[in-house]
Design an enzyme around this catalytic site. Sequence first.
Site, PDB file in Angstrom:
ATOM      1  N   ARG A 113      38.752  35.008  46.866  1.00  0.00           N
ATOM      2  CA  ARG A 113      37.336  35.405  46.866  1.00  0.00           C
ATOM      3  C   ARG A 113      36.489  34.208  47.257  1.00  0.00           C
ATOM      4  O   ARG A 113      37.024  33.123  47.493  1.00  0.00           O
ATOM      5  CB  ARG A 113      36.934  35.924  45.486  1.00  0.00           C
ATOM      6  CG  ARG A 113      37.235  34.915  44.395  1.00  0.00           C
ATOM      7  CD  ARG A 113      36.751  35.404  43.053  1.00  0.00           C
ATOM      8  NE  ARG A 113      37.126  34.452  42.014  1.00  0.00           N
ATOM      9  CZ  ARG A 113      36.770  34.543  40.758  1.00  0.00           C
ATOM     10  NH1 ARG A 113      36.007  35.549  40.358  1.00  0.00           N
ATOM     11  NH2 ARG A 113      37.140  33.637  39.878  1.00  0.00           N
ATOM     12  N   GLU A 161      28.970  33.182  41.960  1.00  0.00           N
ATOM     13  CA  GLU A 161      29.300  31.758  41.976  1.00  0.00           C
ATOM     14  C   GLU A 161      29.388  31.219  43.394  1.00  0.00           C
ATOM     15  O   GLU A 161      30.448  30.754  43.848  1.00  0.00           O
ATOM     16  CB  GLU A 161      30.596  31.508  41.191  1.00  0.00           C
ATOM     17  CG  GLU A 161      30.424  31.849  39.729  1.00  0.00           C
ATOM     18  CD  GLU A 161      31.573  31.372  38.831  1.00  0.00           C
ATOM     19  OE1 GLU A 161      32.681  31.178  39.336  1.00  0.00           O
ATOM     20  OE2 GLU A 161      31.333  31.187  37.632  1.00  0.00           O
ATOM     21  N   GLU A 221      27.820  34.507  32.070  1.00  0.00           N
ATOM     22  CA  GLU A 221      29.227  34.688  31.711  1.00  0.00           C
ATOM     23  C   GLU A 221      29.618  33.656  30.668  1.00  0.00           C
ATOM     24  O   GLU A 221      29.151  32.514  30.711  1.00  0.00           O
ATOM     25  CB  GLU A 221      30.149  34.469  32.915  1.00  0.00           C
ATOM     26  CG  GLU A 221      30.078  35.488  34.012  1.00  0.00           C
ATOM     27  CD  GLU A 221      31.032  35.144  35.153  1.00  0.00           C
ATOM     28  OE1 GLU A 221      32.025  34.416  34.920  1.00  0.00           O
ATOM     29  OE2 GLU A 221      30.781  35.593  36.276  1.00  0.00           O
ATOM     30  N   TRP A 229      42.516  30.175  33.276  1.00  0.00           N
ATOM     31  CA  TRP A 229      42.698  29.372  34.489  1.00  0.00           C
ATOM     32  C   TRP A 229      42.906  27.890  34.223  1.00  0.00           C
ATOM     33  O   TRP A 229      43.033  27.117  35.155  1.00  0.00           O
ATOM     34  CB  TRP A 229      41.518  29.591  35.447  1.00  0.00           C
ATOM     35  CG  TRP A 229      40.163  29.673  34.803  1.00  0.00           C
ATOM     36  CD1 TRP A 229      39.487  30.815  34.481  1.00  0.00           C
ATOM     37  CD2 TRP A 229      39.316  28.587  34.396  1.00  0.00           C
ATOM     38  NE1 TRP A 229      38.281  30.517  33.898  1.00  0.00           N
ATOM     39  CE2 TRP A 229      38.139  29.161  33.838  1.00  0.00           C
ATOM     40  CE3 TRP A 229      39.426  27.193  34.451  1.00  0.00           C
ATOM     41  CZ2 TRP A 229      37.088  28.393  33.332  1.00  0.00           C
ATOM     42  CZ3 TRP A 229      38.378  26.427  33.951  1.00  0.00           C
ATOM     43  CH2 TRP A 229      37.226  27.046  33.402  1.00  0.00           C
TER      44      TRP A 229
HETATM   45  C1  GLA Z   1      34.017  32.904  36.975  1.00  0.00           C
HETATM   46  C2  GLA Z   1      33.793  34.191  37.740  1.00  0.00           C
HETATM   47  C3  GLA Z   1      34.307  35.403  37.044  1.00  0.00           C
HETATM   48  C4  GLA Z   1      35.628  35.140  36.377  1.00  0.00           C
HETATM   49  C5  GLA Z   1      35.486  33.962  35.448  1.00  0.00           C
HETATM   50  C6  GLA Z   1      36.756  33.662  34.688  1.00  0.00           C
HETATM   51  O1  GLA Z   1      32.984  32.530  36.187  1.00  0.00           O
HETATM   52  O2  GLA Z   1      32.456  34.383  38.093  1.00  0.00           O
HETATM   53  O3  GLA Z   1      34.438  36.430  38.002  1.00  0.00           O
HETATM   54  O4  GLA Z   1      36.598  34.881  37.337  1.00  0.00           O
HETATM   55  O5  GLA Z   1      35.175  32.832  36.196  1.00  0.00           O
HETATM   56  O6  GLA Z   1      36.574  32.610  33.792  1.00  0.00           O
END
Ligand code: GLA
Length: 675
Positions: free
Chosen positions: A110, A149, A309, A317
Amino acid sequence: MKWNKMLHGGDYNPEQWLDRPDILAEDIALMKKAGINCMTLGVFSWSMLEPEEGVYRLQWLEDIIDRLYEAGISTILATPTGGLPHWLTKDFPEVMQVREDGGRNLPGKRHNFCYTSKKMRERTKEIDGKLAEMSLRHPGIILWHISNELGGNFADGACHCDECQRAFREWLKRKYGTLQELNKAWWTTFWSRRYTDWEQIHSPTPGGECLVHGLNLDWRRFVTCQMTDFLRWEKAALREYSSLPVTTNFMYFFKPLDYCEMQKEVDVISWDSYPFWHKEKDEVPMAVKAAAYHSMMRSMKKKPFLLMESTPSAVSWRNCNPLKRPGMHMLSSMQAVAYGSNTVQYFQWRKGRGAFEKFHGAVLDHKNGENTRTFREVAEVGLRLAKTQKQIVGSCNRAEIAMIFDWENWWALEDAAGPRLDINYKRVFLKHYRAFWEMGIDVDIVNMDGELKDYRMVIAPLNYLYKKGYADKVERYVESGGVYVTTCFSGIVDENDLCFIGEHPLGKVLGIRSEEIDAPGEEFRNLVDFHGKWYNTGELCEIVHNENGQTLAAYEKEYYAGSPAVIKNEFGRGNAYYLAAEFEQVFYNDFYGGLMEEMGIENPLSAKLPYGVTISERKGERDIIFLQNFRDENMEVETAGRYEETDTGMLWEGKITLGAFECKILQRMEGKVNE
Ligand code: GLA
Ligand code: ZN
């Protein structure tokens, strides 16, 4: 933007469950139980919204928005450009980024789009327009979440394709007008790097040119500019139909993109916060970092922001992904609110069954429904936000102190090839910031463009690059009564990354003449005596001459023993401080502690805080004090006042006891507790 409630919710991916109506029904029932009032939809839904070029399937999304709305849950609707559908990358490879090695990315993952690509922009405009048109039919939608992001593809966030190279040259032509001007600004006579044709200019790459600092700096500016232009493009596509406010979700201090520039295009700031809690026993370093990031997000518009978020439990991750210990979810959620967030949003509502994020923390796990610790802790946050929102929502932190954190300085400083190649702006910056965190005093974090006169004190660590007009602004600020603190390796280059020659641009204000800068190895570290206490110096020791000020500390060792390490200079009605060395943490705590005492600035409880406990305050009709304990044990704070807990009504007088990882939300009381 005015909302009269705190938002609680997060990223919701019903498109992964369209064949499971039972799950979708359960989702809404459990959202209500968790006190959720806002969901983010559509973040990576492009292939489900436009399965083939020009074929749109929006009905599933519309149905869910309506069902949420009926349940009292609003929608933040994302544009889907964070994830490219296969038909798009297959038919139009030019929408994918070209890396700095010149190779084009393959389809997948992505955040992999070229922000300049005409094709990308054309398809974006179409899908965004469709969503915006649809939004008019759905009162549940309250905010646009543009892409996701931006720049976050785990590389440098930049695209090096031909379209981007052309756009870069055009950008440079607009900036410099002539190659002669550009050559001058980039100092290209060095190593025979002179350009004689615009076509010779290429983005910096490790395999090619990457040592002309002016080029590197302009490229980074261009990348921000072009990404911001893409953001503007998406906003314009939405604006054809919709006048709802827009945001895009930022990430921490993200080096590739100057958020202070990008934020100008959004109506409200939002960001994604994933502190590494329980990395070590001492949570303070992480709490300091998270507090600094929240503070910067607030300071950009000096308004509440949205925590877009956060994880309800663990991420998936990092190499090692510890679960949030009991209480940490509440504490880290309240920490965001304490520094100005008007939301607690999660990634993610429900764990998917497959692919990369199937084990990423979520409100709902694969099993156990609402019957989990995580769910209960999320529901507690929901309840607490609902109980306190009336007091909190209209309030915001109002700091008297600002710290300068500037992207252009960051880029130039860490590119400098100066006394150390490993100069780390963020690390040093956070040492200064931490002193205030430990005292429980709010700080705004602004860039060099900001208004200084709003603050009683301005701190500019490692302020290597001075933007045009900055030195004059600081001079006026100090002259008219401000307190300015800066450090070694400051005021070295101008906005083109060309060294100032002659004097330090703030030499008069700081009362110094700077001669040379040492980067002593571990065994050559120095120390200073400051007000009768010894402090170690760190990685940089500048050798300066005190021309006019007062030497508050001098080096103890080396050939520069006796030369000043801390200088105070009275200038006009204000004071300037020069910290010629980098110091160990305790020096900053004591140095700023002394200054705060002198200036009569204290934390909102006027309390001496034990280690691990901090305070942040939102000013409003009545001030809201967030007393936070980042220790996994009970802590006591001695105060002289009387306070009421906003959510429980409990009264405290004098000593306040905090549980492990507890955050108390307090308001000052008049009169005696037992009256
Ligand atoms: C980022 C992305 C989310 C997700 C989170 C996981 O902040 O915006 O889509 O992948 O990481 O921690
Ligand atoms: Zn490109």
